[in-house]
Design a protein around this motif. Structure first.
Motif, mmCIF file in Angstrom:
data_model
loop_
_atom_site.group_PDB
_atom_site.id
_atom_site.type_symbol
_atom_site.label_atom_id
_atom_site.label_comp_id
_atom_site.label_asym_id
_atom_site.label_seq_id
_atom_site.Cartn_x
_atom_site.Cartn_y
_atom_site.Cartn_z
ATOM 1 N N CYS A 200 59.362 37.401 19.515
ATOM 2 C CA CYS A 200 58.178 37.718 18.727
ATOM 3 C C CYS A 200 57.579 39.062 19.122
ATOM 4 N N HIS B 104 64.637 37.369 12.287
ATOM 5 C CA HIS B 104 63.538 36.765 13.043
ATOM 6 C C HIS B 104 62.434 36.261 12.115
ATOM 7 N N CYS C 195 60.658 32.539 11.982
ATOM 8 C CA CYS C 195 59.419 32.513 12.763
ATOM 9 C C CYS C 195 58.210 32.644 11.842
ATOM 10 N N CYS D 233 55.341 35.286 12.905
ATOM 11 C CA CYS D 233 55.633 36.689 12.627
ATOM 12 C C CYS D 233 55.639 36.964 11.122
HETATM 13 ZN ZN LIG Z 1 58.165 35.590 15.933
#
Ligand SMILES: [Zn+2]
Length: 79
Positions: A3, A29, A33, A36
């Motif tokens: 992150c 990512h 996630c 994020c």
């Molecule tokens: Zn993340």
């Protein structure tokens, strides 16, 4: 990519000055996630609002403020 790395890359990604490898790592990512993803969307919307939907480079002061906001967000979450 974790992150912290992702958040560091987001503004570069939105600026459009990022190499393809890094870009795809960030996209991978963001897909997995949620945190994020939200930061990415918020930052993107902020930039779009600022630019009124047009693409042109952000002034450095605005970019710095965004970086600070991202960093503050990240630091308050990670404690
Ligand atoms: Zn993340």
């Amino acid at each position: 990519m974790n992150c912290k790395d992702a958040l560091r890359q987001i503004s570069g990604y939105l600026d459009g000055n990022m190499d393809d490898e890094l870009k795809s790592m960030l996209q991978v990512h963001l897909k997995c996630c949620h945190h994020c993803q939200i930061v990415f969307d918020t930052t993107k919307k902020t930039i779009e609002l600022y630019c009124d939907g047009k693409l042109f480079p952000l002034p450095n002061t605005v970019r710095e403020r965004l970086h600070d906001a991202l960093r503050a967000k990240w630091e308050s979450r990670s404690k």
